[in-house]
Design an enzyme around this catalytic site. Structure first.
Site, PDB file in Angstrom:
ATOM      1  N   GLU A 363     -77.127  66.878  59.346  1.00 28.78           N
ATOM      2  CA  GLU A 363     -76.688  67.486  60.577  1.00 28.78           C
ATOM      3  C   GLU A 363     -77.895  67.513  61.583  1.00 28.78           C
ATOM      4  O   GLU A 363     -78.047  68.499  62.574  1.00 28.78           O
ATOM      5  CB  GLU A 363     -76.276  69.016  60.257  1.00 28.78           C
ATOM      6  CG  GLU A 363     -75.208  68.811  59.330  1.00 28.78           C
ATOM      7  CD  GLU A 363     -74.472  70.010  59.097  1.00 28.78           C
ATOM      8  OE1 GLU A 363     -74.296  70.997  59.994  1.00 28.78           O
ATOM      9  OE2 GLU A 363     -73.733  70.022  58.009  1.00 28.78           O
TER      10      GLU A 363
HETATM   11  N1  CAA Z   1     -72.205  71.169  73.441  1.00 28.45           N
HETATM   12  C1  CAA Z   1     -71.554  70.411  74.654  1.00 28.45           C
HETATM   13  N2  CAA Z   1     -71.851  69.331  75.183  1.00 28.45           N
HETATM   14  C2  CAA Z   1     -72.920  68.495  74.824  1.00 28.45           C
HETATM   15  C3  CAA Z   1     -73.562  69.179  73.532  1.00 28.45           C
HETATM   16  C4  CAA Z   1     -73.421  70.426  72.988  1.00 28.45           C
HETATM   17  N3  CAA Z   1     -74.143  71.143  72.160  1.00 28.45           N
HETATM   18  N4  CAA Z   1     -74.824  68.251  73.374  1.00 28.45           N
HETATM   19  C5  CAA Z   1     -74.464  67.337  74.245  1.00 28.45           C
HETATM   20  N5  CAA Z   1     -73.350  67.328  74.839  1.00 28.45           N
HETATM   21  C6  CAA Z   1     -72.789  66.648  76.161  1.00 28.45           C
HETATM   22  C7  CAA Z   1     -73.581  66.222  76.871  1.00 28.45           C
HETATM   23  O1  CAA Z   1     -73.870  67.369  78.157  1.00 28.45           O
HETATM   24  C8  CAA Z   1     -73.476  65.104  77.564  1.00 28.45           C
HETATM   25  O2  CAA Z   1     -72.185  65.389  78.576  1.00 28.45           O
HETATM   26  P1  CAA Z   1     -72.472  64.813  80.179  1.00 28.45           P
HETATM   27  O3  CAA Z   1     -72.331  63.185  79.966  1.00 28.45           O
HETATM   28  O4  CAA Z   1     -71.445  65.520  80.859  1.00 28.45           O
HETATM   29  O5  CAA Z   1     -73.632  65.454  80.774  1.00 28.45           O
HETATM   30  C9  CAA Z   1     -72.668  64.398  76.519  1.00 28.45           C
HETATM   31  O6  CAA Z   1     -72.453  65.565  75.477  1.00 28.45           O
HETATM   32  C10 CAA Z   1     -73.626  63.538  76.063  1.00 28.45           C
HETATM   33  O7  CAA Z   1     -74.981  64.125  75.611  1.00 28.45           O
HETATM   34  P2  CAA Z   1     -76.246  63.394  75.632  1.00 28.45           P
HETATM   35  O8  CAA Z   1     -76.284  62.839  76.955  1.00 28.45           O
HETATM   36  O9  CAA Z   1     -77.242  64.371  75.546  1.00 28.45           O
HETATM   37  O10 CAA Z   1     -76.110  62.361  74.569  1.00 28.45           O
HETATM   38  P3  CAA Z   1     -77.460  61.501  73.794  1.00 28.45           P
HETATM   39  O11 CAA Z   1     -76.886  60.088  73.591  1.00 28.45           O
HETATM   40  O12 CAA Z   1     -78.658  61.600  74.643  1.00 28.45           O
HETATM   41  O13 CAA Z   1     -77.383  62.357  72.341  1.00 28.45           O
HETATM   42  C11 CAA Z   1     -77.806  63.911  70.849  1.00 28.45           C
HETATM   43  C12 CAA Z   1     -77.309  63.476  72.401  1.00 28.45           C
HETATM   44  C13 CAA Z   1     -77.862  65.427  70.779  1.00 28.45           C
HETATM   45  C14 CAA Z   1     -78.915  63.255  70.368  1.00 28.45           C
HETATM   46  C15 CAA Z   1     -76.513  63.594  69.682  1.00 28.45           C
HETATM   47  O14 CAA Z   1     -76.375  62.244  69.645  1.00 28.45           O
HETATM   48  C16 CAA Z   1     -76.856  64.139  68.285  1.00 28.45           C
HETATM   49  O15 CAA Z   1     -76.790  65.424  68.107  1.00 28.45           O
HETATM   50  N6  CAA Z   1     -77.373  63.237  67.445  1.00 28.45           N
HETATM   51  C17 CAA Z   1     -77.466  63.830  65.813  1.00 28.45           C
HETATM   52  C18 CAA Z   1     -76.063  63.761  65.299  1.00 28.45           C
HETATM   53  C19 CAA Z   1     -75.980  64.486  64.036  1.00 28.45           C
HETATM   54  O16 CAA Z   1     -76.516  65.719  64.026  1.00 28.45           O
HETATM   55  N7  CAA Z   1     -75.285  64.161  63.098  1.00 28.45           N
HETATM   56  C20 CAA Z   1     -75.142  64.717  61.860  1.00 28.45           C
HETATM   57  C21 CAA Z   1     -73.945  64.098  61.104  1.00 28.45           C
HETATM   58  S1  CAA Z   1     -72.973  65.256  60.374  1.00 28.45           S
HETATM   59  C22 CAA Z   1     -73.757  65.762  58.605  1.00 28.45           C
HETATM   60  O17 CAA Z   1     -74.906  65.488  58.735  1.00 28.45           O
HETATM   61  C23 CAA Z   1     -72.744  66.559  57.907  1.00 28.45           C
HETATM   62  C24 CAA Z   1     -73.398  66.264  56.465  1.00 28.45           C
HETATM   63  O18 CAA Z   1     -73.071  65.553  55.730  1.00 28.45           O
HETATM   64  C25 CAA Z   1     -73.937  67.669  55.917  1.00 28.45           C
END
Ligand code: CAA
Length: 380
Positions: A363
Site C-alpha cells: 500500500e
Molecule cells: N487523491 C486524488 N488525486 C491524486 C492523489 C490522491 N491521493 N494522488 C495523486 N493524485 C492525482 C494527482 O493530482 C495527479 O493529477 P493531475 O495530473 O491532475 O495533477 C495524478 O493523480 C497523477 O499523480 P502524480 O503526478 O502525483 O503521479 P506520480 O506518477 O508522480 O505518482 C504516486 C504518484 C503517489 C507515487 C503513486 O503512483 C503511488 O501512490 N504509488 C504507490 C502505489 C501503491 O501504493 N501501491 C500499492 C498497491 S495495493 C496493495 O499493496 C494492496 C495490498 O496488497 C495490501
C-alpha cells in the site's frame, strides 16, 4: 481530538482481542508454516461484522467509524497480521472503494456478500513494472461496444486466489497518462481469468498472494467504477484510506511484539533476577513503549480526520510511514529480549518480525509515503 474511546469502540476493541486470542492464536503457527489461508477464521470474522465494518447497514455492513476499524485491525494484528490483511483489503480497498464510488446497482450487487463473508475482495493495481510507479499501467481495457476487453498481468495481489470480486485498474487511453486509467469490477469466473502460483513469502504467510493474468476478459460497461479516466484517482483515494488500515496493522504488530517481550522479561531470570530488572532490557522496553505510543497517536489522528470528513492523505501517509518503521524496530528488539528463544517459532516474536517487513512495502513503500508527505508539505 478526544482520546477517550466511546462504549461502542471499547466493545469492538474487546471483541477483536477475544477473537484474536481465542480463534486466531491457536491456528496461526500451523497456518504460517504451511501457508494456509484462514478460511474458517475469516468466515467467523464476517459473522462478527468485521469484513464490512464501515459499510452502511443498508448494504449489509456494520456502519461503524474508521476508529473502530483501526482498533479492530490493531487488536487482530497483535496476534495474526496475515488474517488482518485479508480483512484490511476487503474493508478499506474493496468495500470502501465500491461504496464511495460505485453505482447503486454495483453496491447492491456486490457489497452484501463482501460484508457477510460469502465473498472476499481483492484490489489489483500493482503490475510487474508498475508497483511504486503506479501510473505506468500496462494492463489494457479496450472498449468494444458495450463491454471492455481486459488483457494484462497483475502482481502481488493479496487474496489473489481466495477472492471472488477483483477491483482491477487498467489503461483505457494510454495517451492520457494518469487520466487514461479506469477501474473495473471483475468476477473470478470470467473466461480468460488465470490465477498464477502462490508466492512463497517471508511474512504474512497465511494470506494468499498471487499474480493474476487477464486474457481478453470481457467486462460489461456497467462494471466500470466511475467515469472512464477516473481509475487513477479512484486508486489513490482508496489507497489513502487503506494506508490508515495498514498503519493500524503495523501498530498492532509492534504492540503484540512488545507485550510478548514485556511478559517474557518479567519471567526470564539471569544473574539472579528477572531480565527486566537489568537496565539493558528495561531501557529497551521503555524505548519500545514510547515508540508505540507515539505511533498510536498518529494512527488514531488519521482515523479521526477521516471520521471528521477532513482530508487524510497526509495524515494517513505519515501514520503508515511511522508505524511501519516502529513495527520493524520494535519487533527486532522483541526478538533480542527473547534471546535464543526469540529465534524459535513457538515464541511468536520471530513471526511478528517477519510480518512487520511487509508494512514498509505494501500500500505504498516507506519511500512512496515520503514522496506523498514531502509533496504535501512543499506544495505551496
Ligand atoms: N487523491 C486524488 N488525486 C491524486 C492523489 C490522491 N491521493 N494522488 C495523486 N493524485 C492525482 C494527482 O493530482 C495527479 O493529477 P493531475 O495530473 O491532475 O495533477 C495524478 O493523480 C497523477 O499523480 P502524480 O503526478 O502525483 O503521479 P506520480 O506518477 O508522480 O505518482 C504516486 C504518484 C503517489 C507515487 C503513486 O503512483 C503511488 O501512490 N504509488 C504507490 C502505489 C501503491 O501504493 N501501491 C500499492 C498497491 S495495493 C496493495 O499493496 C494492496 C495490498 O496488497 C495490501
Amino acid at each position: 481530538m478526544d482520546f477517550e474511546l466511546n462504549e461502542e469502540q471499547k466493545l469492538i476493541k474487546e471483541a477483536a482481542s477475544n477473537f484474536a486470542n481465542q480463534v486466531l492464536l491457536p491456528t496461526i503457527l500451523e497456518r504460517d508454516e504451511t501457508q494456509t489461508f484462514p478460511t474458517e477464521e475469516i468466515k467467523q470474522l464476517a459473522e462478527l461484522g468485521f469484513m464490512g465494518m464501515m459499510v452502511d447497514p443498508s448494504y449489509g455492513g456494520s456502519g461503524l467509524d474508521t476508529m473502530s476499524y483501526v482498533l479492530a485491525m490493531e487488536e487482530l494484528s497483535k496476534i495474526d497480521a496475515a488474517a488482518s490483511v485479508v480483512m484490511s483489503v476487503n474493508n478499506s480497498l474493496v468495500c470502501w472503494g465500491l461504496e464511495k464510488y460505485g453505482t447503486a446497482e454495483q453496491k447492491e450487487k456486490y457489497l452484501p456478500d463482501l460484508c457477510n463473508g460469502k465473498k472476499i475482495g481483492a484490489f489489483c493495481l500493482s503490475e510487474p513494472e508498475a508497483g511504486s510507479d503506479a501510473t505506468s499501467q500496462k494492463t489494457m481495457a479496450v472498449k468494444k461496444g458495450d463491454y471492455y476487453e481486459i488483457t494484462g498481468t497483475k502482481n502481488w495481489i493479496t487474496n489473489g486466489s481466495s477472492a471472488s470480486i477483483y477491483l482491477v485498474i487498467a489503461q483505457t487511453d494510454p495517451e492520457k497518462g494518469s487520466k487514461g486509467i479506469s477501474a473495473f469490477i471483475v468476477e473470478k469466473d470470467s473466461p480468460g481469468f488465470v490465477i498464477g502460483p502462490k508466492e512463497n513469502k517471508l511474512g504474512i504467510r497465511s494470506s494468499d498472494t498471487h499474480s493474476l493474468q487477464f486474457n481478453q476478459i470481457k467486462v460489461c460497461e456497467e462494471n466500470r467504477i466511475g467515469a472512464e479516466g477516473f481509475g487513477f484517482t479512484f486508486a489513490m483515494k482508496t489507497l489513502s484510506g487503506g494506508r490508515i488500515g495498514i498503519a493500524a496493522q503495523a501498530l498492532g504488530i509492534a504492540a503484540g511484539a512488545y507485550e510478548l517481550a514485556l511478559n517474557y522479561a518479567k519471567q526470564r531470570e539471569t544473574f539472579g533476577k528477572p531480565i527486566c530488572q537489568h537496565q539493558a532490557i528495561a531501557f529497551k522496553l521503555a524505548q519500545m513503549h514510547t515508540k508505540i505510543e507515539a505511533a498510536r497517536h498518529l494512527v488514531y489522528k488519521a482515523a479521526w480526520e477521516k471520521d471528521q470528513g477532513l482530508n487524510y492523505d497526509l495524515s494517513g501517509a505519515m501514520a503508515k510511514l511511522n508505524a511501519s518503521e516502529v513495527a520493524m524496530e520494535v519487533s527486532v528488539e522483541a526478538v533480542q529480549v527473547f534471546g535464543g528463544n526469540g529465534f524459535v517459532k513457538e515464541y511468536h516474536v520471530e513471526r511478528l518480525m517477519r510480518d512487520a517487513k511487509i508494512t514498509q512495502i505494501y500500500e505504498g513503500t516507506s519511500e512512496i509515503q515520503q514522496m506523498v508527505i514531502s509533496r504535501a508539505i512543499l506544495k505551496d
